[in-house]
Design a protein around this motif. Structure first.
Motif, mmCIF file in Angstrom:
data_model
loop_
_atom_site.group_PDB
_atom_site.id
_atom_site.type_symbol
_atom_site.label_atom_id
_atom_site.label_comp_id
_atom_site.label_asym_id
_atom_site.label_seq_id
_atom_site.Cartn_x
_atom_site.Cartn_y
_atom_site.Cartn_z
ATOM 1 N N GLY A 446 -75.475 -131.335 52.043
ATOM 2 C CA GLY A 446 -75.872 -132.271 53.104
ATOM 3 C C GLY A 446 -74.993 -133.491 53.194
ATOM 4 O O GLY A 446 -75.105 -134.268 54.139
ATOM 5 N N ARG A 447 -74.093 -133.690 52.224
ATOM 6 C CA ARG A 447 -73.177 -134.836 52.300
ATOM 7 C C ARG A 447 -72.097 -134.539 53.345
ATOM 8 O O ARG A 447 -71.552 -133.434 53.375
ATOM 9 N N THR A 448 -71.781 -135.532 54.170
ATOM 10 C CA THR A 448 -70.769 -135.308 55.202
ATOM 11 C C THR A 448 -69.426 -135.871 54.744
ATOM 12 O O THR A 448 -69.382 -136.903 54.075
ATOM 13 N N PRO A 449 -68.318 -135.199 55.104
ATOM 14 C CA PRO A 449 -66.996 -135.751 54.764
ATOM 15 C C PRO A 449 -66.811 -137.106 55.443
ATOM 16 O O PRO A 449 -67.363 -137.351 56.520
ATOM 17 N N ILE A 450 -66.046 -137.980 54.800
ATOM 18 C CA ILE A 450 -65.792 -139.317 55.352
ATOM 19 C C ILE A 450 -64.372 -139.330 55.915
ATOM 20 O O ILE A 450 -63.423 -138.977 55.211
ATOM 21 N N VAL A 451 -64.234 -139.743 57.170
ATOM 22 C CA VAL A 451 -62.901 -139.888 57.767
ATOM 23 C C VAL A 451 -62.372 -141.274 57.407
ATOM 24 O O VAL A 451 -63.080 -142.272 57.597
ATOM 25 N N ALA A 553 -76.120 -145.717 56.681
ATOM 26 C CA ALA A 553 -74.856 -146.461 56.841
ATOM 27 C C ALA A 553 -73.735 -145.461 57.106
ATOM 28 O O ALA A 553 -73.499 -144.557 56.309
ATOM 29 N N SER A 554 -73.056 -145.626 58.253
ATOM 30 C CA SER A 554 -72.049 -144.630 58.653
ATOM 31 C C SER A 554 -70.643 -145.206 58.788
ATOM 32 O O SER A 554 -69.699 -144.467 59.039
ATOM 33 N N LEU A 555 -70.503 -146.522 58.655
ATOM 34 C CA LEU A 555 -69.168 -147.128 58.809
ATOM 35 C C LEU A 555 -68.949 -148.162 57.708
ATOM 36 O O LEU A 555 -69.810 -149.014 57.472
ATOM 37 N N SER A 583 -69.346 -140.040 58.960
ATOM 38 C CA SER A 583 -69.055 -141.409 58.523
ATOM 39 C C SER A 583 -67.562 -141.707 58.539
ATOM 40 O O SER A 583 -66.730 -140.808 58.385
ATOM 41 N N VAL A 584 -67.249 -143.001 58.698
ATOM 42 C CA VAL A 584 -65.857 -143.441 58.776
ATOM 43 C C VAL A 584 -65.655 -144.622 57.833
ATOM 44 O O VAL A 584 -66.517 -145.489 57.699
ATOM 45 N N CYS A 585 -64.496 -144.633 57.168
ATOM 46 C CA CYS A 585 -64.104 -145.784 56.350
ATOM 47 C C CYS A 585 -62.816 -146.352 56.954
ATOM 48 O O CYS A 585 -61.826 -145.631 57.096
ATOM 49 N N VAL A 586 -62.849 -147.632 57.329
ATOM 50 C CA VAL A 586 -61.688 -148.280 57.943
ATOM 51 C C VAL A 586 -61.062 -149.220 56.913
ATOM 52 O O VAL A 586 -61.740 -150.097 56.369
ATOM 53 N N LEU A 587 -59.776 -149.017 56.643
ATOM 54 C CA LEU A 587 -59.044 -149.885 55.722
ATOM 55 C C LEU A 587 -58.184 -150.836 56.545
ATOM 56 O O LEU A 587 -57.235 -150.415 57.205
ATOM 57 N N LEU A 588 -58.533 -152.113 56.544
ATOM 58 C CA LEU A 588 -57.748 -153.129 57.268
ATOM 59 C C LEU A 588 -56.760 -153.769 56.308
ATOM 60 O O LEU A 588 -57.157 -154.208 55.225
#
Length: 684
Positions: A446-451, A553-555, A583-588
């Motif tokens: 059930g865990r979704t890959p994170i982009v 939490a998705s971002l 879900s998405v992880c943004v690296l600034l």
């Protein structure tokens, strides 16, 4: 009472002596093993006319001018003539004895980098010494040693040379255990301190020279013996033997859980249960990627200890993480009749005294908290199992203190350490060789890959617009900042400023703030709101790095991502993707990026595999992240590199086993020579 004057005054150590002690240069063998960082070639002279811009060389000549100038600041400008051409020497910091040596008419030998100056070629702050026409050139390369500001190279060179002469460099390692073709130890050390001028500098600097290979093998051998000794010593200690019974607390907990264990979790639970049924203290590391379900494995281990009438302590590095564990464990174990206690530094007064009394009486079977669990005032009735989460963030002294909690009893507690930073194979074989390692190598279903997306800070407004969209769809967002207040040294936006900016940009949405300096009650209130869905955006420092579990939490936005370590970025990314939502992880990042920063962000974008992340982290910045305070500020491997020299580890391991079995006393002498007091740190 005799007058104070009759007491002999204690001789004060000089600044260089104190600096030597700080560097660990106490014994002759320490000096002999203090190897050069690099070398300078003072075996030949170069004509000034042959110098080129950027060239490092040694020249010799007569001083024709020496004067202090003020343009724009005070400096010493010297003109040197070798009979063919002239060279300027410039010193921004100088002393009267420098001016004396560099006075007009004196012959000097100078070494430095030639640069194009306003009046022609010059050297700024070169090394120099007074000579005469008969002064011979060096016959070997000149070593440049690791040092500190209060320890001049000249002093250190003399100290190392005399230590090298006095040190006992007799061969301890039996020739049969050495790799074929190994140099003798004395020969290797003498060569590395004073290599011949014709040797390849590249093989010295990249440490592939046979002399280096001998020392790396010796060091790895000492480290492996030390680890085996620690393991053997532990095998002589005794711990409580726990029975694992049908229908026991562990089985009842398993039946009550609202989810099924993965096959990997079942496997490691069985490995731990096997250990707990033996009378030798368990010393096991449970490693698993972020979100792989280590806490439930720890709960099942604790259930075995508590079913047998013993207490269990679980220690986490931060209050937020300790509280996450506490809530989960209470939810699972209290319905089964288990009494729990909560101990952290912020718990004071009557509530704390009551908790301490419950721990001391044995009424509290499970004690959860931060390092407050191992403070002197905490007395356990019967501690049978100690669990340390994120073990690399605890110091040696803290781990030893936890083990010493049982010294009043005749038995040691079993020890289970957990880490979401998987340990690369070479580290597992070296600095963690005394541990048994269990690995949870699959994630719950059930865990979704994170982009993972990498953006420059110039795209900040676009990222904020995306947050607004996510919040409008009922999703929740983390925004992580590295600092909480302005720093003159680092131009980083702080969490408070970011919170204000996002609150203004996301009007109508609840934006919260969480940082390490908030009172514990305020932190808990903020986290509760976020978990309950009453807060859409949480601006936080890295206190949410581990353990926080909010499936909605998705971002995740990580600001100044280039400032974080790779494993820390991976931990933070693991706060999202915990539910069924994409879900998405943004690296600034902020330009310009260093090579290390580029490598980290590239690794994060390319893989979600914790083991691959760990391997790249080891490549980028060495083993410190994985060891934590096990190395107690002093690297235990100074010469061997765990990426470059992995091929030397298996033969060193095999040699250590053979030698310790056949000549234990001699093998221990080898450890004392190489590690001295540092060997103790490996046992924690």
């Amino acid at each position: 009472m005799p007058p104070a004057t009759t007491t002999p005054a204690r001789q004060e150590k000089s600044a260089p002596q104190r600096a030597m002690e700080k560097l660990g240069l106490v014994r002759d063998i320490d000096l002999a093993l203090h190897l050069p960082l690099r070398y300078e070639d003072e075996t030949k002279l170069t004509a000034i006319a042959d110098l080129r811009d950027g060239m490092t060389a040694q020249v010799e000549g007569i001083i024709t001018e020496c004067q202090v100038q003020f343009r724009p600041r005070r400096q010493l400008v010297v003109k040197l003539n070798d009979g063919g051409d002239e060279l300027f020497l410039r010193f921004l910091h100088f002393y009267p004895n420098h001016q004396k040596t560099l006075a007009a008419g004196n012959r000097v030998r100078v070494r430095g980098e030639a640069r194009g100056g306003f009046f022609g070629l010059e050297m700024v702050h070169p090394g120099f010494k007074g000579v005469d026409e008969e002064t011979p050139l060096a016959t070997a390369l000149t070593p440049v040693y690791p040092t500190s500001a209060s320890l001049p190279q000249a002093y250190l060179r003399k100290a190392v040379a005399s230590g090298l002469k006095r040190a006992d460099l007799s061969e301890l390692v039996p020739p049969a255990l050495l790799p074929r073709g190994s140099w003798a130890l004395k020969e290797a050390l003498n060569f590395l301190h004073h290599p011949a001028p014709d040797v390849s500098l590249a093989t010295l600097e990249d440490k592939t020279h046979p002399a280096w290979q001998r020392l790396k093998f010796e060091e790895l051998l000492a480290q492996q013996i030390s680890q085996l000794e620690a393991k053997n010593e532990r095998a002589l200690q005794r711990a409580p033997r726990f029975a694992v019974q049908r229908g026991g607390l562990q089985e009842r907990l398993l039946a009550a859980l609202p989810f099924a264990l993965t096959s990997a979790q079942h496997r490691v639970v069985e490995e731990i249960a096997q250990d707990l049924q033996r009378e030798i203290p368990m010393h096991r590391l449970l490693q698993g990627d972020v979100g792989s379900g280590k806490t439930v494995v720890a709960a099942l281990a604790a259930a075995i200890a508590m079913h047998n009438g013993w207490q269990c302590a679980l220690m986490a590095p931060t209050e937020i993480l300790a509280e996450q564990h506490f809530r989960k464990l209470v939810q699972w174990l209290e319905p089964l009749g288990i009494q729990t206690a909560w101990l952290t530094g912020s718990r004071k007064g009557k509530g704390r005294r009551e908790m301490l009394a419950r721990v001391a009486s044995g009424e509290a079977q499970l004690v959860v908290g931060t390092h407050a669990v191992i403070q002197d005032e905490v007395q356990f009735a019967k501690l049978g199992l100690a669990i340390i989460d994120e073990q690399h963030r605890f110091g040696v002294a803290q781990r030893l203190a936890l083990r010493e909690k049982l010294q009043a009893q005749s038995l040691e507690p079993h020890l289970l350490m957990m880490s979401a930073t998987p340990i690369p194979r070479t580290l597992a074989m070296t600095l963690f060789a005394d541990l048994d390692i269990s690995t949870i190598d699959e994630l719950p279903p059930g865990r979704t890959p994170i982009v993972t997306k990498v953006f420059s800070d110039a795209k900040r407004d676009n990222v904020i617009a995306t947050i607004a969209d996510e919040a409008a769809r009922g999703r929740q967002v983390y925004w992580v900042c590295p600092l909480i207040e302005e720093s003159e040294k680092l131009d980083l936006q702080n969490a408070t400023a970011t919170h204000e900016q996002l609150s203004a940009a996301l009007a109508g949405h609840h934006v919260g703030l969480l940082h390490g300096r908030m009172p514990a009650a305020d932190k808990t209130a903020v986290m509760d709101q976020f978990k309950a869905g009453a807060m859409q955006v949480l601006v936080s420092t890295t206190v949410i790095e581990v353990g926080v579990d909010v499936p909605n939490a998705s971002l995740m936005v990580i600001e100044h991502a280039e400032r974080f370590g790779l494993s820390q970025l991976h931990q933070l990314r693991g706060r999202v993707g915990r539910g069924s939502v994409a879900s998405v992880c943004v690296l600034l990042y902020t330009s310009p990026l260093s090579d290390t920063g580029k490598s980290r962000l590239k690794a994060m974008a390319e893989t979600q595999d914790g083991f691959e992340i760990a391997r790249r982290d080891l490549e980028i910045r060495g083993p410190g992240e994985f060891l934590g305070a096990r190395q107690s500020g002093a690297p235990l491997l100074r010469f061997a590199d765990l990426n470059e020299d992995a091929h030397l580890v298996p033969p060193a391991r095999a040699a250590a086993e053979r030698w310790l079995a056949s000549e234990p006393q001699r093998a221990r002498q080898h450890v004392a020579r190489w590690l001295g007091s540092k060997a103790e740190y490996l046992k924690a």
